[in-house]
Design an enzyme around this catalytic site. Structure first.
Site, PDB file in Angstrom:
ATOM      1  N   GLU A 447       3.688  79.773 -10.987  1.00 52.15           N
ATOM      2  CA  GLU A 447       4.643  80.729 -11.913  1.00 52.15           C
ATOM      3  C   GLU A 447       4.046  80.542 -13.351  1.00 52.15           C
ATOM      4  OE1 GLU A 447       9.460  80.913 -13.493  1.00 52.15           O
ATOM      5  OE2 GLU A 447       8.672  79.306 -12.358  1.00 52.15           O
ATOM      6  N   ASP A 520       9.069  77.022 -11.214  1.00 49.87           N
ATOM      7  CA  ASP A 520       9.986  75.871 -12.062  1.00 49.87           C
ATOM      8  C   ASP A 520      11.266  75.609 -11.314  1.00 49.87           C
ATOM      9  OD1 ASP A 520       8.292  75.855 -14.236  1.00 49.87           O
ATOM     10  OD2 ASP A 520       9.537  77.659 -15.485  1.00 49.87           O
ATOM     11  N   ASP A 522      14.400  75.999 -11.649  1.00 49.54           N
ATOM     12  CA  ASP A 522      15.375  76.815 -12.186  1.00 49.54           C
ATOM     13  C   ASP A 522      15.810  78.180 -11.353  1.00 49.54           C
ATOM     14  OD1 ASP A 522      13.485  78.527 -12.995  1.00 49.54           O
ATOM     15  OD2 ASP A 522      13.543  77.915 -15.255  1.00 49.54           O
ATOM     16  N   ASP A 524      15.196  81.250 -12.121  1.00 46.05           N
ATOM     17  CA  ASP A 524      14.177  82.264 -11.923  1.00 46.05           C
ATOM     18  C   ASP A 524      12.958  81.691 -11.014  1.00 46.05           C
ATOM     19  OD1 ASP A 524      14.962  83.867 -14.085  1.00 46.05           O
ATOM     20  OD2 ASP A 524      13.995  82.858 -15.712  1.00 46.05           O
TER      21      ASP A 524
END
Length: 657
Positions: A447, A520, A522, A524
């Protein structure tokens, strides 16, 4: 080499007696000695109970997982015969459980159709178990026999009176055979038992997990049969028609049932069964269905001039001609892929003498069945379409739109081939590895450009390739194949892996045997992982099925005291690391990683990419039906099913915002 080692004489030839061959070469009989083979033991025993149900003598089947990796299967059928066999001079029960190719399936007066065909099923389970117990309730008496490694340890004995009828088989798989695991997976077994209940309407299958403190029990019973199955597969989707089309018939003793229904997605979802066995590799029954569906819908398209114009093939001759005969539209015919777009179908065939490829029965080979199914579907589907012209128009329009998308995708493929041909190389953003052996190579789909840059610096360039992704990715659940192939975010993924997608997919061309999604930790990152997994599940499912897709697990925290560093992956590990240092917390430095881009190449290598120390999760699909429903619910356009799913599962969510 000694003379003794060179000796090869009659005494060198081994004869494996009884069930020794099964223990010596278990893979020949149950496919593997991994988890798949372990669960196959349960299916073999359950199939015998199902055969009793198909013959009309059994209504209830119980499958129970006991503690200590013991399994128990009970039914209320006629009970395995216990009297002496007239020629073998042993109890029929002992014969069935200790001899290969001994069973009641060969005589069609007992079972017109059956899943257990080769007479090796239950005897194989016995051979591959540390011990087995058989209890038969028959004619008011209860009988018992015990076995060890396939050999009888007791005689068949009457141990009392009973008001029941049926058979109970209880066994413990041999860990010296199943070295990987002897622990049964509840969800894996539930998938198969649910299928069997759909395929045998009215039969009740009770599945119990008695390993738990509070026993878990699920009852599978579906009076609607495969029509209910097709509706279940399409749950939460917009469908046409409202009730699945149901086709049934018989030809030369072959019983055929088909339920089919379209949804507003673009994925083909066909489940084909022969005598209740899931023929995952298809076969002649599936071929017959596909051919009939394509021919029938093309025949109805011949009378729909308005739809034909969408697929019109323009050429100079048709423009210049003024003859009336030339007014006939020259259009591109619907392909099989076009007419199966968004199709959900269940095909259930009962064949008296099926010819399968191998004991694991994954592909049907009877050539006559292809024509039986083809003829039945053409006849019954033609009648249904004539009686339902408006719904037929909707189905045809969907197929025509798919054909238009296919034509556009064909052009997109040509563009991709131009871009990724030998003269043009791989995607510019791909940092490829130097080795070319797919088994030794892995690609990190990362990402963001920042994390991609760190990964490139930290990687082992011989075996690790890096492909950075940027921006918002396409949700393929809502998109046609031409949009997928033209998408600037997915095009590099398709080109880098080398397999192609859809009908062009070829697993042998896969360039990396580890596809690692690194995002990540998180919201997203979770979204990107989900979008990529949706893409793989819908357009390259075999890369998941064959175990090539992984999720990287970057650490959440770095705990440091002086030069000593520990990377940890959750709050509990952080607390343990702090305690292990044994110093006041104010003397420690605790860093929370917000994203991969915060790590330099060395840190990323040490924590997430070094094969000796990294943590990864392999992506698997133990239940393809459940996975299909989850992806459709979470990634589809229908809001209400998604809201319901989130409400029911919100307790399990752990969002980092």
């Amino acid at each position: 080499m000694s003379d003794e080692a060179n000796q090869y004489s009659a005494s060198s030839i081994q004869v494996l007696k009884g069930l020794e061959a099964v223990r010596k070469r278990p893979g020949m009989y149950i496919g593997s000695t991994g988890p798949q083979g372990l669960h196959h033991l349960v299916y073999e025993v359950v199939d015998n109970s199902i055969d009793e149900a198909m013959a009309g003598f059994c209504k209830n089947i119980t499958v129970a997982l006991e503690r200590d990796d013991i399994c128990r299967v009970e039914d209320d059928g006629r009970g395995i015969p216990v009297e002496m066999h007239p020629t073998e001079h042993v109890s029929a029960l002992e014969l069935v459980l200790t001899r290969l190719h001994a069973g009641g399936k060969f005589d069609k007066s007992n079972y017109k159709v059956s899943g257990g065909l080769h007479g090796v099923g239950v005897s194989c389970v016995n051979a591959l178990s540390v011990w087995m117990e058989a209890f038969v309730h028959k004619d008011g008496k209860k009988y018992e026999q015990k076995y060890a490694e396939g050999k009888p340890k007791t005689k068949v004995e009457c141990i009392g009176d009973t008001d029941r009828h049926g058979t109970v088989i209880r066994w413990k798989a041999d860990s010296s055979i199943f070295k990987e695991t002897t622990t049964y997976n509840f969800d894996e077994l539930a998938k198969r038992l649910r299928e069997l209940a759909f395929l045998n309407p009215g039969i009740s299958i009770i599945f119990r997990d008695e390993r738990l403190e509070n026993v878990k029990e699920v009852v599978f019973k579906f009076d609607g049969g495969i029509k209910h199955f097709a509706s279940f597969l399409n749950e939460g989707k917009n469908v046409v028609p409202d009730e699945p089309v149901y086709i049934n018939g018989e030809n030369n003793g072959v019983q055929m049932e088909i339920a089919m229904q379209y949804n507003d997605g673009y994925n083909e979802n066909i489940y084909a069964y022969v005598n209740d066995i899931n023929t995952k590799e298809g076969g002649t029954h599936l071929d017959g269905f596909k051919i009939a569906l394509t021919v029938t819908l093309n025949r109805f398209l011949e009378t729909r001039e308005k739809l034909q114009k969408k697929l019109e093939i323009k050429d100079k001759k048709s423009k210049d001609s003024s003859k009336k005969d030339d007014k006939k539209i020259n259009y591109e015919k619907l392909s099989g892929e076009d007419v199966r777009s968004g199709l959900t179908a269940v095909i259930s065939i009962k064949v008296p003498e099926p010819q399968f490829e191998g004991q694991t029965k994954t592909k049907l080979g009877n050539t006559e069945v292809k024509e039986y199914v083809n003829t039945l579907v053409k006849e019954k589907l033609t009648l249904w379409c004539e009686q339902n012209p408006k719904i037929t128009d909707m189905i045809l329009e969907k197929a025509v739109n798919e054909a238009s998308a296919r034509i556009a995708a064909r052009r997109a493929k040509e563009n991709i081939r131009k871009k990724t041909g030998l003269d043009f190389g791989l995607p510019a953003k791909l940092a490829d590895c130097s080795l070319k052996d797919p088994e030794k190579c892995e690609v990190y789909i990362v990402e963001g450009d920042s994390a991609g840059g760190s990964a490139k610096k930290g990687r082992d360039s011989k075996t690790q390739a890096i492909l950075p992704l940027w921006g918002k990715m396409l949700n393929v659940e809502k998109s046609r194949i031409d949009k997928v192939m033209n998408n600037e975010k997915l095009e590099p993924v398709i080109a880098s892996l080398g397999t192609g997608i859809g009908e062009d997919f070829d697993i042998t061309k896969l360039r990396y045997h580890k596809i690692i999604i690194m995002a990540d930790a998180d919201v997203d990152g979770s979204h990107i992982r989900t979008l990529l997994l949706t893409f793989f599940f819908r357009y390259m499912p075999q890369v998941i099925e064959d175990g090539y897709v992984y999720l990287a697990m970057p650490p959440l925290f770095k705990v440091q005291y002086g030069k000593k560093i520990k990377y940890v992956y959750d709050e509990d590990e952080k607390a343990s690391a702090i305690a292990e240092f044994g110093v006041p917390s104010e003397k420690l430095t605790v860093q929370r990683y917000k994203g991969l881009g915060e790590m330099d190449g060395t840190q990323l290598w040490e924590t997430t990419m070094d094969p000796a120390h990294r943590k990864m999760m392999k992506v698997t699909i133990p239940d393809a039906v459940a996975a299909d429903q989850i992806f459709s619910t979470c990634m589809g356009e229908a809001v209400e099913p998604r809201r319901k799913f989130i409400e029911e599962n919100a307790v399990y969510a752990n969002l980092d915002v």
